[in-house]
Design an enzyme around this catalytic site. Structure first.
Site, mmCIF file in Angstrom:
data_model
loop_
_atom_site.group_PDB
_atom_site.id
_atom_site.type_symbol
_atom_site.label_atom_id
_atom_site.label_comp_id
_atom_site.label_asym_id
_atom_site.label_seq_id
_atom_site.Cartn_x
_atom_site.Cartn_y
_atom_site.Cartn_z
ATOM 1 N N TYR A 129 -10.918 -5.383 10.325
ATOM 2 C CA TYR A 129 -10.519 -4.031 11.023
ATOM 3 C C TYR A 129 -10.056 -3.721 12.743
ATOM 4 C CZ TYR A 129 -6.991 -0.206 11.319
ATOM 5 O OH TYR A 129 -6.768 0.882 11.613
ATOM 6 N N LYS A 189 -7.050 -4.938 15.738
ATOM 7 C CA LYS A 189 -6.278 -3.736 16.800
ATOM 8 C C LYS A 189 -6.843 -4.358 18.024
ATOM 9 C CE LYS A 189 -4.568 -1.399 13.445
ATOM 10 N NZ LYS A 189 -3.339 -1.770 12.863
ATOM 11 N N ASP A 241 7.900 -9.127 2.749
ATOM 12 C CA ASP A 241 6.637 -9.389 3.342
ATOM 13 C C ASP A 241 6.294 -9.917 4.617
ATOM 14 O OD1 ASP A 241 3.680 -10.127 4.273
ATOM 15 O OD2 ASP A 241 3.253 -10.885 1.804
ATOM 16 N N SER A 265 -6.086 2.004 17.334
ATOM 17 C CA SER A 265 -7.157 2.795 16.476
ATOM 18 C C SER A 265 -8.275 3.255 17.760
ATOM 19 C CB SER A 265 -7.077 2.700 15.879
ATOM 20 O OG SER A 265 -8.885 3.231 15.399
ATOM 21 N N ASN A 311 0.966 -0.972 0.191
ATOM 22 C CA ASN A 311 0.136 0.122 -0.013
ATOM 23 C C ASN A 311 0.605 1.381 -0.073
ATOM 24 O OD1 ASN A 311 -2.678 1.371 0.121
ATOM 25 N ND2 ASN A 311 -2.206 1.705 1.632
HETATM 26 N N1 LIG Z 1 -4.835 6.449 8.483
HETATM 27 C C1 LIG Z 1 -5.344 5.574 9.629
HETATM 28 O O1 LIG Z 1 -6.660 6.639 9.656
HETATM 29 C C2 LIG Z 1 -4.957 4.990 11.163
HETATM 30 C C3 LIG Z 1 -5.967 5.110 12.289
HETATM 31 C C4 LIG Z 1 -5.887 4.473 13.037
HETATM 32 C C5 LIG Z 1 -4.595 3.553 12.749
HETATM 33 N N2 LIG Z 1 -3.501 3.723 11.745
HETATM 34 C C6 LIG Z 1 -2.764 2.587 11.779
HETATM 35 O O2 LIG Z 1 -1.570 2.724 11.751
HETATM 36 C C7 LIG Z 1 -0.686 2.143 10.902
HETATM 37 C C8 LIG Z 1 -0.152 2.217 9.710
HETATM 38 O O3 LIG Z 1 -1.708 3.638 8.962
HETATM 39 P P1 LIG Z 1 -1.457 4.675 7.854
HETATM 40 O O4 LIG Z 1 -2.358 5.467 7.649
HETATM 41 O O5 LIG Z 1 0.259 4.873 8.086
HETATM 42 O O6 LIG Z 1 -1.252 3.186 6.379
HETATM 43 P P2 LIG Z 1 -0.767 2.931 5.387
HETATM 44 O O7 LIG Z 1 -1.657 2.176 4.661
HETATM 45 O O8 LIG Z 1 0.209 3.581 4.635
HETATM 46 O O9 LIG Z 1 1.020 1.717 5.875
HETATM 47 C C9 LIG Z 1 0.675 1.016 6.195
HETATM 48 C C10 LIG Z 1 1.973 0.571 5.083
HETATM 49 O O10 LIG Z 1 2.245 -1.023 5.598
HETATM 50 C C11 LIG Z 1 2.535 -1.867 4.785
HETATM 51 N N3 LIG Z 1 2.723 -3.266 5.010
HETATM 52 C C12 LIG Z 1 1.137 -3.686 5.037
HETATM 53 N N4 LIG Z 1 1.439 -5.154 5.150
HETATM 54 C C13 LIG Z 1 2.667 -5.891 5.277
HETATM 55 C C14 LIG Z 1 3.183 -6.535 5.099
HETATM 56 N N5 LIG Z 1 2.860 -7.779 5.324
HETATM 57 N N6 LIG Z 1 5.002 -6.498 5.448
HETATM 58 C C15 LIG Z 1 5.300 -5.667 4.543
HETATM 59 N N7 LIG Z 1 4.495 -3.733 4.478
HETATM 60 C C16 LIG Z 1 3.090 -4.085 4.820
HETATM 61 C C17 LIG Z 1 1.819 -1.517 3.587
HETATM 62 O O11 LIG Z 1 2.873 -1.591 1.866
HETATM 63 C C18 LIG Z 1 2.201 0.419 4.006
HETATM 64 O O12 LIG Z 1 3.240 1.167 3.215
HETATM 65 C C19 LIG Z 1 -2.118 1.262 10.702
HETATM 66 O O13 LIG Z 1 -1.426 -0.179 11.079
HETATM 67 C C20 LIG Z 1 -3.179 1.047 10.815
HETATM 68 O O14 LIG Z 1 -4.375 0.129 10.654
HETATM 69 C C21 LIG Z 1 -4.407 4.225 10.814
#
Ligand SMILES: NC(=O)c1ccc[n+]([C@@H]2O[C@H](COP(=O)([O-])OP(=O)(O)OC[C@H]3O[C@@H](n4cnc5c(N)ncnc54)[C@H](O)[C@@H]3O)[C@@H](O)[C@H]2O)c1
Length: 341
Positions: A151, A155, A59, A126, A36
């Protein structure tokens, strides 16, 4: 300076956090599988901090890959674990994808941390764990409610896995950070949010609508029991959020934690309605947003905003940037992304 692993470090919040860690002098290693995110984010980070972080494309669902990584980097002092899948709607359709990606990766990393003499671990949680809280603002003591989606459940389960592991692992210290609604971009506009496909979140939907990529923003319901009838959330600038990670990590590395598993809310403490966010966008951008009020969306929580007392007092961290700052940076970022397409 300590070597820190940032998983998902090329993602939205991860990339901003890498910059802040580097600014504080930490040596950063990023793991990301680019599921992503884009490799170009590495250049964005480097152009801001002046230092190229180490990067490994991996991964984290590959257990052997995780083991090999830690065997190679046995001097890691801390991990900030962002890597996860995060689209709520997709998680309802593909629950097993979410349980596999968000839970197995966590377990594999914790297994490696157990082997180290000392390890500090920060988990991206979250405010979704609170659901529609009975009292506002929401404190860390508010009960965790039945998850609304797979999802959200990942968490809750993730927090339980970490808490259970910390109870029996004295060399492991962990903090779960419960984010409210991260928005905005770095002021350099060299990094920001890069949603793939139709954005799931309000702010990128607003900026994509304003730039002409989406026809219209649908505002889901204006008959909620809030001052203007639209839903209320706590929008936190991603740079403020990133800085909180550095502070939380420092708390663990300097043994300032009160127990070896802690939780903190990360928000501004102020709720903003959907229409207030739209107004803020229109003010800072000078654009008129094409939006329409439509019916309520199933499952939407009416109002959620953080009580930030614990984070303010115990972490000694406070947000500095406003909703207008976030909307300005998000708009500048959107314009830059589209110019470069
Ligand atoms: N953005 C929000 O609104 C929000 C709110 C609450 C919690 N979060 C949590 O914060 C964290 C980061 O969110 P974000 O918005 O930066 O998301 P994002 O998708 O931009 O970043 C997540 C990254 O993890 C990588 N990734 C996913 N699965 C993977 C795997 N199996 N191996 C290696 N890399 C992997 C993706 O390529 C991506 O670069 C997540 O855990 C998300 O659940 C986000």
């Amino acid at each position: 300076m300590d070597k820190i692993l940032v998983t998902g470090g090329l993602g939205f919040i991860g990339s901003h956090t890498v910059v802040e860690l580097q600014n504080e002098g930490y040596e950063v290693v990023i793991i990301d599988d680019l599921s992503n995110s884009s490799i170009s984010v590495l250049d964005g980070i480097t152009s801001i901090s002046g230092k190229k972080p180490l990067f490994e494309k991996l991964d984290l669902k590959e257990k052997a890959g995780v083991e090999n990584f830690f065997a190679k980097h046995n001097d890691i002092k801390g991990v900030i674990h962002f890597a996860a899948s995060k689209a709520v709607g997709e998680s309802v359709k593909e629950p097993l994808l979410y349980y596999e990606n968000n839970i197995s990766t966590l377990v594999y990393i914790l297994k490696e941390l157990k082997k180290l003499r000392a390890a500090s671990f920060i988990f991206s949680s979250s405010c979704t764990v609170y659901g529609q809280a009975d009292e506002l603002p929401i404190t860390e003591n508010a009960p965790v409610k039945q998850a609304e989606s797979p999802y959200g459940n990942t968490k809750q389960i993730g927090e339980e896995i970490i808490s259970d592991t910390c109870k029996v692992t004295p060399n492991l210290k962990a903090i779960a950070l419960r984010y409210f609604n991260p928005v905005g971009a770095h002021e350099s506009v060299n990094i920001g949010e890069l949603p793939i496909g139709v954005p799931q979140n309000l702010v990128p939907f607003i900026t994509q609508t304003a730039i002409g990529l989406r026809e219209q923003l649908s505002v889901f319901g204006d008959d909620y029991p809030t001052p203007d009838g639209t839903c209320i959330r706590d929008y936190i600038h991603v740079v403020d959020l990133a800085k909180a990670h550095v502070v939380a990590l420092g708390r663990l590395l300097k043994n300032k934690n009160k127990s070896n598993y802690e939780t903190f809310n990360l928000g501004t403490g102020k709720g903003s309605s959907v229409l207030e966010v739209v107004k803020s966008f229109e003010k800072v951008s000078g654009e008129k947003l094409n939006y329409k009020i439509v019916g309520r969306r199933e499952g939407d929580i009416i109002s959620a905003y953080a009580d930030t007392t614990k984070a303010n007092d115990e972490l000694g961290w406070k947000t500095k940037l406003s909703l207008d700052d976030a909307m300005r940076s998000a708009w500048n970022w959107e314009q830059k992304v589209r110019r470069n397409k």
